[in-house]
Design a protein around this motif. Structure first.
Motif, PDB file in Angstrom:
ATOM      1  N   ASN A 171      19.102 -12.592   5.528  1.00 14.68           N
ATOM      2  CA  ASN A 171      18.678 -11.574   6.497  1.00 14.68           C
ATOM      3  C   ASN A 171      19.001 -10.154   6.046  1.00 14.68           C
ATOM      4  O   ASN A 171      19.349  -9.294   6.852  1.00 14.68           O
ATOM      5  N   ALA A 172      18.900  -9.904   4.760  1.00 14.77           N
ATOM      6  CA  ALA A 172      19.171  -8.554   4.244  1.00 14.77           C
ATOM      7  C   ALA A 172      17.944  -7.659   4.406  1.00 14.77           C
ATOM      8  O   ALA A 172      16.801  -8.122   4.395  1.00 14.77           O
ATOM      9  N   ASN A 173      18.190  -6.374   4.590  1.00 19.16           N
ATOM     10  CA  ASN A 173      17.115  -5.378   4.613  1.00 19.16           C
ATOM     11  C   ASN A 173      17.014  -4.768   3.208  1.00 19.16           C
ATOM     12  O   ASN A 173      17.967  -4.160   2.721  1.00 19.16           O
ATOM     13  N   ILE A 174      15.867  -4.929   2.587  1.00 19.46           N
ATOM     14  CA  ILE A 174      15.699  -4.526   1.191  1.00 19.46           C
ATOM     15  C   ILE A 174      15.017  -3.160   1.105  1.00 19.46           C
ATOM     16  O   ILE A 174      14.015  -2.905   1.774  1.00 19.46           O
ATOM     17  N   THR A 175      15.599  -2.294   0.266  1.00 20.42           N
ATOM     18  CA  THR A 175      15.004  -0.983  -0.006  1.00 20.42           C
ATOM     19  C   THR A 175      14.873  -0.807  -1.519  1.00 20.42           C
ATOM     20  O   THR A 175      15.445  -1.575  -2.297  1.00 20.42           O
ATOM     21  N   ILE A 176      14.109   0.188  -1.937  1.00 18.26           N
ATOM     22  CA  ILE A 176      13.925   0.478  -3.360  1.00 18.26           C
ATOM     23  C   ILE A 176      13.956   1.987  -3.573  1.00 18.26           C
ATOM     24  O   ILE A 176      13.528   2.761  -2.695  1.00 18.26           O
ATOM     25  N   ASP A 177      14.478   2.417  -4.719  1.00 14.24           N
ATOM     26  CA  ASP A 177      14.524   3.846  -5.058  1.00 14.24           C
ATOM     27  C   ASP A 177      13.376   4.188  -6.002  1.00 14.24           C
ATOM     28  O   ASP A 177      13.337   3.727  -7.144  1.00 14.24           O
ATOM     29  N   LEU A 178      12.450   5.017  -5.508  1.00 16.31           N
ATOM     30  CA  LEU A 178      11.326   5.484  -6.312  1.00 16.31           C
ATOM     31  C   LEU A 178      11.251   7.002  -6.229  1.00 16.31           C
ATOM     32  O   LEU A 178      11.325   7.571  -5.127  1.00 16.31           O
ATOM     33  N   ASP A 179      11.130   7.641  -7.381  1.00 20.86           N
ATOM     34  CA  ASP A 179      11.046   9.110  -7.430  1.00 20.86           C
ATOM     35  C   ASP A 179      12.183   9.755  -6.642  1.00 20.86           C
ATOM     36  O   ASP A 179      11.987  10.719  -5.876  1.00 20.86           O
ATOM     37  N   ASN A 180      13.401   9.154  -6.806  1.00 20.59           N
ATOM     38  CA  ASN A 180      14.627   9.657  -6.166  1.00 20.59           C
ATOM     39  C   ASN A 180      14.590   9.594  -4.641  1.00 20.59           C
ATOM     40  O   ASN A 180      15.306  10.347  -3.966  1.00 20.59           O
ATOM     41  N   LYS A 181      13.798   8.693  -4.101  1.00 19.37           N
ATOM     42  CA  LYS A 181      13.763   8.482  -2.653  1.00 19.37           C
ATOM     43  C   LYS A 181      13.963   7.000  -2.351  1.00 19.37           C
ATOM     44  O   LYS A 181      13.348   6.144  -3.003  1.00 19.37           O
ATOM     45  N   GLU A 182      14.819   6.701  -1.385  1.00 19.17           N
ATOM     46  CA  GLU A 182      15.036   5.314  -0.973  1.00 19.17           C
ATOM     47  C   GLU A 182      14.054   4.975   0.148  1.00 19.17           C
ATOM     48  O   GLU A 182      14.021   5.636   1.180  1.00 19.17           O
ATOM     49  N   ILE A 183      13.229   3.962  -0.089  1.00 17.64           N
ATOM     50  CA  ILE A 183      12.216   3.594   0.896  1.00 17.64           C
ATOM     51  C   ILE A 183      12.283   2.089   1.168  1.00 17.64           C
ATOM     52  O   ILE A 183      12.748   1.314   0.325  1.00 17.64           O
ATOM     53  N   PRO A 184      11.834   1.658   2.354  1.00 20.80           N
ATOM     54  CA  PRO A 184      11.824   0.221   2.662  1.00 20.80           C
ATOM     55  C   PRO A 184      10.920  -0.534   1.685  1.00 20.80           C
ATOM     56  O   PRO A 184       9.933   0.007   1.182  1.00 20.80           O
ATOM     57  N   CYS A 185      11.285  -1.794   1.439  1.00 21.22           N
ATOM     58  CA  CYS A 185      10.550  -2.587   0.454  1.00 21.22           C
ATOM     59  C   CYS A 185      10.299  -3.987   0.997  1.00 21.22           C
ATOM     60  O   CYS A 185      11.202  -4.629   1.528  1.00 21.22           O
ATOM     61  N   LYS A 186       9.056  -4.433   0.874  1.00 25.33           N
ATOM     62  CA  LYS A 186       8.733  -5.799   1.275  1.00 25.33           C
ATOM     63  C   LYS A 186       9.238  -6.774   0.202  1.00 25.33           C
ATOM     64  O   LYS A 186       8.923  -6.620  -0.983  1.00 25.33           O
ATOM     65  N   ALA A 187      10.033  -7.742   0.614  1.00 22.14           N
ATOM     66  CA  ALA A 187      10.551  -8.736  -0.328  1.00 22.14           C
ATOM     67  C   ALA A 187      10.889 -10.006   0.445  1.00 22.14           C
ATOM     68  O   ALA A 187      11.316  -9.952   1.600  1.00 22.14           O
ATOM     69  N   LYS A 188      10.681 -11.151  -0.189  1.00 15.35           N
ATOM     70  CA  LYS A 188      10.960 -12.423   0.476  1.00 15.35           C
ATOM     71  C   LYS A 188      11.858 -13.289  -0.404  1.00 15.35           C
ATOM     72  O   LYS A 188      11.847 -13.187  -1.643  1.00 15.35           O
ATOM     73  N   ASP A 216       0.809  -1.223   0.000  1.00 17.25           N
ATOM     74  CA  ASP A 216       0.000   0.000   0.000  1.00 17.25           C
ATOM     75  C   ASP A 216       0.842   1.273   0.000  1.00 17.25           C
ATOM     76  O   ASP A 216       0.363   2.352  -0.387  1.00 17.25           O
ATOM     77  N   THR A 217       2.113   1.169   0.439  1.00 15.88           N
ATOM     78  CA  THR A 217       2.963   2.360   0.498  1.00 15.88           C
ATOM     79  C   THR A 217       3.595   2.685  -0.862  1.00 15.88           C
ATOM     80  O   THR A 217       4.200   3.736  -1.029  1.00 15.88           O
ATOM     81  N   ILE A 218       3.461   1.758  -1.807  1.00 16.65           N
ATOM     82  CA  ILE A 218       4.023   1.963  -3.144  1.00 16.65           C
ATOM     83  C   ILE A 218       2.901   2.426  -4.073  1.00 16.65           C
ATOM     84  O   ILE A 218       1.933   1.702  -4.306  1.00 16.65           O
ATOM     85  N   LYS A 219       3.039   3.607  -4.617  1.00 13.24           N
ATOM     86  CA  LYS A 219       1.990   4.173  -5.460  1.00 13.24           C
ATOM     87  C   LYS A 219       2.163   3.766  -6.917  1.00 13.24           C
ATOM     88  O   LYS A 219       3.267   3.803  -7.473  1.00 13.24           O
ATOM     89  N   THR A 220       1.060   3.376  -7.547  1.00 15.27           N
ATOM     90  CA  THR A 220       1.078   3.083  -8.984  1.00 15.27           C
ATOM     91  C   THR A 220       1.481   4.336  -9.752  1.00 15.27           C
ATOM     92  O   THR A 220       1.017   5.441  -9.451  1.00 15.27           O
TER      93      THR A 220
END
Length: 471
Positions: free
Chosen positions: A174-191, A139-143
């Motif tokens: 046990n890595a913490n995954i983030t993603i860069d969207l609109d030039n901002k690094e945000i936490p990302c759910k990934a398994k 829900d935190t990731i906008k289309t």
């Protein structure tokens, strides 16, 4: 009498102490010998700053500090000290060899280390050289958000009957995954996910549908145990029959070679399949094939030494090879065979194959070693016909042809490689190969949740997908 008794006890204790200390010292001396004389990557390690005397000193001191020399040799403890000192030292030098392993006291500790695929459920579509979020279960990731990170992390996948790009990161456990969207690094759910094959199949399987030939090879050793000759002949006969069926199959059909779960063994097992797949004939080392293999394997180098020859002889004895067929060891100094700088800048292509369809190779994170060598070899014939599907492979091909060396007192087995493949043309110039720990990357990533949809899209064969899903 008491004094004599105490003196005897002290003497016995000192004798035991001396014996354990001398056993550790003797084993460490032999360990140094096999690393320096029988390990193909020793020279490269030295270039990176490896000091074998420092390693051996640390092993001896850690054993003394942890267990002391007053008691009999603690084999399990000694084995762990050796294994962790070597692997930690290699990692500190940023050096990986996924064939290095240790066996002792019902314990098998491998260097095996790899990166895992962390699958997000964020899918992108490409527009005007940019990538925008098309769908996400977060829900935190906008289309419509624009991806501004490393483009290599957007992997091609099949989703809702079209090619999209899924955010998939390779990292250690046990890595913490983030993603860069609109030039901002945000936490990302990934398994961590994969596309494992089921384990209850035979080493070799075969069936055909109207459009596809399916071949499953989950073990390049073919599950062969020569102690069970009945099973051995049964497996060999089945393999030979499947080779004959491939030869008779329609050249217009696509071929699926399923290497999921295949941890390696004898690379020849895959060669015996690739020849009928591409040429509809049994393996034939024709001159053009030999020429292309010669170019492809440029950059390979190996070593020979007295210790290697002894290990080869022990291997032959252990595997009941007839005495008249054994390669006898020769007394010779450590010798390097081949030249890692002698490589070709041309990726050779054999061509002239009969296969009109494509070869789809299914793979997962357990696909390793000889299975990876088989993937590399398939590209030599016609790289345009090879399509890799599934997860990235294990990544265990920088070294090979390893033999075991047994430390004299603890009987700890150290398995070391004698051949280095890292600079070979067929790996170095293959854009899908990313080295040990990362392996081959697929053309289309898929995990257990998406593999059926992916295969149905690529093969247009619902009969095959139904068969695999029910299997």
């Amino acid at each position: 009498m008491k004094r004599i008794f105490y003196i005897i006890c002290i003497c016995l204790a000192l004798t035991g102490c001396y014996k354990t200390k001398s056993e550790v010292k003797e084993d460490c001396k032999y360990l140094k010998k096999v690393i320096t004389e029988a390990y193909v990557n020793y020279d490269e390690l030295v270039e990176r700053g490896f000091d074998v005397d420092y390693l051996i000193k640390n092993i001896g001191e850690e054993y003394s500090d942890t267990f002391g020399y007053e008691n009999p040799l603690d084999i399990a403890g000694f084995g762990e000290i050796i294994a962790y000192n070597i692997t930690d030292y290699f990692l500190a030098l940023d050096f990986y060899d996924n064939h290095l392993s240790f066996k002792f006291d019902k314990y098998n500790n491998s260097f095996y280390r790899q990166k895992y695929c962390y699958y997000s459920n964020i899918y992108f579509e490409k527009k005007d050289n940019n990538y925008y979020v098309k769908k996400s279960d977060d829900d935190t990731i906008k289309t419509g958000s624009c991806y501004t990170g490393d483009l290599d992390l957007l992997r091609p996948v099949i989703c809702s009957n079209e090619v999209l790009y899924r955010y998939i990161v390779l990292d250690y456990y046990n890595a913490n995954i983030t993603i860069d969207l609109d030039n901002k690094e945000i936490p990302c759910k990934a398994k961590i996910s994969d596309v494992y094959n089921v384990d209850n199949h035979d080493a070799i399987e075969y069936f055909e549908t109207a459009n596809t030939v399916y071949i499953g090879l989950k073990d390049c050793y073919l599950n062969i145990n020569k102690q069970d000759m009945e099973k051995y002949h049964e497996t060999r006969n089945k393999f030979d029959k499947i080779v004959s069926m491939i030869q008779k199959s329609d050249v217009n059909k696509n071929v699926v070679l399923d290497l999921r779960g295949n941890r390696g063994g004898y690379a020849e097992s895959i060669y015996y399949l690739l020849c009928p797949i591409f040429y509809r004939q049994k393996l034939d080392y024709r001159s053009d094939f030999l020429d292309i293999v010669k170019i492809a394997t440029e950059g390979q180098y190996s070593i020979r030494s007295t210790e290697i020859n002894k290990a080869i002889l022990n291997y032959q004895i252990k595997n009941n090879i007839a005495e008249e067929n054994r390669i006898e060891p020769k007394e010779e100094p450590r010798t390097i065979i081949g030249e890692k700088n002698n490589t070709s800048d041309v990726f050779p292509q054999l061509g002239r194959e009969l296969l009109q369809g494509n070869l789809f190779i299914l793979m997962d994170s357990k696909t390793a070693s000889a299975a990876e060598y088989g993937i590399a070899t398939s590209y030599l014939i016609n790289k345009e016909k090879v399509i890799l599907v599934g997860n990235k492979t294990f990544g265990a091909m920088s070294s090979g042809s390893y033999y075991s060396y047994t430390l004299p007192n603890s009987r700890i087995e150290v398995n070391l490689a004698t051949v280095n493949h890292e600079n070979e043309t067929l790996f170095r110039l293959n854009t899908r190969w990313h080295g040990d720990t990362e392996g081959f990357f697929p053309d289309y990533f898929a995990d257990n949740d998406t593999i059926n949809e992916t295969l149905e899209y690529l093969l247009k064969d619902p009969e095959l997908v139904k068969k695999l899903s029910e299997w």
